[in-house]
Design an enzyme around this catalytic site. Sequence first.
Site, PDB file in Angstrom:
ATOM      1  N   ASN A  52       0.573  -1.564  -0.041  1.00 29.54           N
ATOM      2  CA  ASN A  52      -0.073   0.179   0.077  1.00 29.54           C
ATOM      3  C   ASN A  52       0.716   1.202   0.225  1.00 29.54           C
ATOM      4  O   ASN A  52       1.699   1.232   0.800  1.00 29.54           O
ATOM      5  CB  ASN A  52      -1.287  -0.283   1.645  1.00 29.54           C
ATOM      6  CG  ASN A  52      -2.081   1.212   1.477  1.00 29.54           C
ATOM      7  OD1 ASN A  52      -1.772   1.994   0.523  1.00 29.54           O
ATOM      8  ND2 ASN A  52      -2.473   1.628   2.264  1.00 29.54           N
ATOM      9  N   TRP A  53       0.781   1.743  -1.115  1.00 26.15           N
ATOM     10  CA  TRP A  53       1.955   2.624  -0.990  1.00 26.15           C
ATOM     11  C   TRP A  53       1.855   4.119  -0.832  1.00 26.15           C
ATOM     12  O   TRP A  53       2.415   4.983  -0.656  1.00 26.15           O
ATOM     13  CB  TRP A  53       2.448   3.172  -2.606  1.00 26.15           C
ATOM     14  CG  TRP A  53       3.191   2.118  -2.998  1.00 26.15           C
ATOM     15  CD1 TRP A  53       3.739   0.877  -2.460  1.00 26.15           C
ATOM     16  CD2 TRP A  53       4.416   1.784  -4.510  1.00 26.15           C
ATOM     17  NE1 TRP A  53       4.715   0.152  -3.200  1.00 26.15           N
ATOM     18  CE2 TRP A  53       4.624   1.111  -4.559  1.00 26.15           C
ATOM     19  CE3 TRP A  53       3.709   2.734  -5.831  1.00 26.15           C
ATOM     20  CZ2 TRP A  53       5.250   0.757  -5.649  1.00 26.15           C
ATOM     21  CZ3 TRP A  53       4.498   2.809  -6.843  1.00 26.15           C
ATOM     22  CH2 TRP A  53       5.273   1.905  -7.355  1.00 26.15           C
ATOM     23  N   LYS A  54       0.115   4.404  -0.533  1.00 29.53           N
ATOM     24  CA  LYS A  54      -0.247   5.455   0.091  1.00 29.53           C
ATOM     25  C   LYS A  54       0.162   6.564  -0.629  1.00 29.53           C
ATOM     26  O   LYS A  54      -0.387   6.980  -1.836  1.00 29.53           O
ATOM     27  CB  LYS A  54      -0.107   5.444   1.672  1.00 29.53           C
ATOM     28  CG  LYS A  54      -0.531   4.462   2.395  1.00 29.53           C
ATOM     29  CD  LYS A  54      -0.158   4.632   3.547  1.00 29.53           C
ATOM     30  CE  LYS A  54      -0.086   3.578   4.632  1.00 29.53           C
ATOM     31  NZ  LYS A  54      -0.065   3.023   6.009  1.00 29.53           N
ATOM     32  N   HIS A  93      -9.757   2.020   4.268  1.00 32.93           N
ATOM     33  CA  HIS A  93      -7.811   1.579   5.153  1.00 32.93           C
ATOM     34  C   HIS A  93      -8.713   3.149   6.172  1.00 32.93           C
ATOM     35  O   HIS A  93      -9.189   3.693   5.812  1.00 32.93           O
ATOM     36  CB  HIS A  93      -6.681   2.542   4.185  1.00 32.93           C
ATOM     37  CG  HIS A  93      -5.753   1.895   5.108  1.00 32.93           C
ATOM     38  ND1 HIS A  93      -5.624   2.826   5.749  1.00 32.93           N
ATOM     39  CD2 HIS A  93      -4.944   1.254   4.510  1.00 32.93           C
ATOM     40  CE1 HIS A  93      -4.166   2.968   6.106  1.00 32.93           C
ATOM     41  NE2 HIS A  93      -4.264   1.534   5.834  1.00 32.93           N
ATOM     42  N   GLU A 110      -7.153   5.109   7.785  1.00 35.04           N
ATOM     43  CA  GLU A 110      -6.518   6.434   7.221  1.00 35.04           C
ATOM     44  C   GLU A 110      -7.404   6.845   6.419  1.00 35.04           C
ATOM     45  O   GLU A 110      -8.280   8.012   6.454  1.00 35.04           O
ATOM     46  CB  GLU A 110      -5.226   6.084   5.468  1.00 35.04           C
ATOM     47  CG  GLU A 110      -4.204   5.892   7.004  1.00 35.04           C
ATOM     48  CD  GLU A 110      -3.331   5.989   6.189  1.00 35.04           C
ATOM     49  OE1 GLU A 110      -2.816   5.647   4.983  1.00 35.04           O
ATOM     50  OE2 GLU A 110      -2.124   5.045   6.568  1.00 35.04           O
ATOM     51  N   GLU A 161      -6.321  -4.669  10.527  1.00 33.24           N
ATOM     52  CA  GLU A 161      -4.966  -3.376  10.551  1.00 33.24           C
ATOM     53  C   GLU A 161      -5.268  -2.522  12.354  1.00 33.24           C
ATOM     54  O   GLU A 161      -6.114  -1.948  11.658  1.00 33.24           O
ATOM     55  CB  GLU A 161      -4.848  -2.472   8.996  1.00 33.24           C
ATOM     56  CG  GLU A 161      -4.539  -3.428   8.270  1.00 33.24           C
ATOM     57  CD  GLU A 161      -3.998  -2.609   7.496  1.00 33.24           C
ATOM     58  OE1 GLU A 161      -2.883  -2.680   6.651  1.00 33.24           O
ATOM     59  OE2 GLU A 161      -3.966  -1.114   6.864  1.00 33.24           O
ATOM     60  N   GLY A 188       2.140   2.023  11.101  1.00 41.57           N
ATOM     61  CA  GLY A 188       3.742   3.447  10.714  1.00 41.57           C
ATOM     62  C   GLY A 188       3.763   4.117  11.627  1.00 41.57           C
ATOM     63  O   GLY A 188       4.377   4.979  12.326  1.00 41.57           O
ATOM     64  N   SER A 202       2.647  -2.299  10.669  1.00 42.05           N
ATOM     65  CA  SER A 202       3.891  -1.931  10.762  1.00 42.05           C
ATOM     66  C   SER A 202       4.693  -3.927  10.289  1.00 42.05           C
ATOM     67  O   SER A 202       6.299  -4.128  11.064  1.00 42.05           O
ATOM     68  CB  SER A 202       3.944  -1.577  11.964  1.00 42.05           C
ATOM     69  OG  SER A 202       4.146  -0.430  12.322  1.00 42.05           O
ATOM     70  N   GLY A 246       2.583  -1.145   4.851  1.00 36.91           N
ATOM     71  CA  GLY A 246       2.266   0.422   4.394  1.00 36.91           C
ATOM     72  C   GLY A 246       4.599   1.016   3.928  1.00 36.91           C
ATOM     73  O   GLY A 246       4.814   0.335   2.390  1.00 36.91           O
ATOM     74  N   GLY A 247       4.837   0.522   4.842  1.00 29.20           N
ATOM     75  CA  GLY A 247       6.072   2.109   4.213  1.00 29.20           C
ATOM     76  C   GLY A 247       7.350   0.822   3.842  1.00 29.20           C
ATOM     77  O   GLY A 247       8.090   1.057   2.784  1.00 29.20           O
TER      78      GLY A 247
HETATM   79  P1  PGA Z   1       2.890   0.140   7.749  1.00 24.53           P
HETATM   80  O1  PGA Z   1       1.405   0.117   6.707  1.00 24.53           O
HETATM   81  O2  PGA Z   1       3.129  -0.850   7.173  1.00 24.53           O
HETATM   82  O3  PGA Z   1       3.220   1.341   6.954  1.00 24.53           O
HETATM   83  O4  PGA Z   1       1.980   0.198   8.698  1.00 24.53           O
HETATM   84  C1  PGA Z   1       0.004  -0.933   6.531  1.00 24.53           C
HETATM   85  C2  PGA Z   1      -1.266  -0.135   6.081  1.00 24.53           C
HETATM   86  O5  PGA Z   1      -1.018   0.826   6.519  1.00 24.53           O
HETATM   87  O6  PGA Z   1      -1.700  -0.729   5.580  1.00 24.53           O
END
Ligand code: PGA
Length: 250
Positions: free
Chosen positions: A9-11, A94, A96, A166, A172, A212, A233-234
Site C-alpha cells: 500500500n504505497w499511500k 483503510h 486512514e 490492521e 506506520g 508495521s 505500507g512503509g
Molecule cells: P505500515 O502501513 O506497514 O506502514 O504500518 C500498513 C498499512 O497502512 O496498510
Amino acid sequence: MRKYVIAGNWKMNNTPAQTKELINEMKPLVAGASCEVVLCVPFVDIAAAVEAAKGSDIKIGAENIHWAESGAFTGEISGDMLKAAGAEYVIIGHSERRQYFGETDDTVNARLKAAIAAGLTPIVCVGETLEQREKNITVETVAMQTKIAFRDISTADAKNTVIAYEPVWAIGTGKTATDEQADEVNGAIRNVIAEIYGKDVADSIVIQYGGSMNAKNAEGLLAKEHIDGGLIGGASLKAQDFAVIVNAAK
Ligand code: PGA
C-alpha cells in the site's frame, strides 16, 4: 490451502516515473514468488505501474474506489475506470480513509459492492484503535466492521474478497501486533465469516495482517495459522524489504 496475498500500500507516495523505477527494481526480486504479489498505488500511478509490471506476476491495485458507476462526484474514481486502467485489486476502508476522510462501515459496504461489480478483488480493511484495544473491545469492533462491510454480499463474492486486519495503533508506528495478538484477531474475523457464510468460505477466505509488517517480523507473522498475507505500507516502498516479505510468504 489458501494462497497468500502480499499487497503493498504505497499511500500518497511516488510519481509515475518513480513508480516505474521501483517496480523495475522489484521485478527480479519477487520473481517466482509462491504468493500473490500486489502493489496498490495512487490513482495517477496505476497506468505506469501496469506498464512496468508487464511480464511479471505483480498485480496492480488502487487504494480506493467510489461506490457509484459515474456522475457528479468530484475527485472520485469509479470501478470501471480502475479496471480500464489495468487495476485488478482495490483497498477499501483503510483506517486512514476512516480517520481522515470520514469513511464509515456503510461506505465501506457500498464501495465493496462497487468493487465486486467492477470485477476487482477487494481488500477490505478492519481494525481497532488503541482506545478500543485498551477497553477490551477489539474482537467486537472488528466483528462489527466485518459484518457491516459484508452486508448483502453473496457467498461467492465473499469468498473472493481479501480482508486485512490492521490494528490502527500499529500502522506506520513501528509497533507491530505480536504474532499471537494478530493471529487471535485474524481467527476471530474468520469466525465471523464462518457465522455469516459457513465453514467453507471461512476456510478459504484470505485474511491478511497489516501494521508495521517488515522484513524482520514478516516470517513470524506469516507462519501463524490465520495470517494469510500482509498489507504492507512503509516496507513496500523499499524493493529489498518488500521482496523479503514476499519471499517469506509460502
Ligand atoms: P505500515 O502501513 O506497514 O506502514 O504500518 C500498513 C498499512 O497502512 O496498510
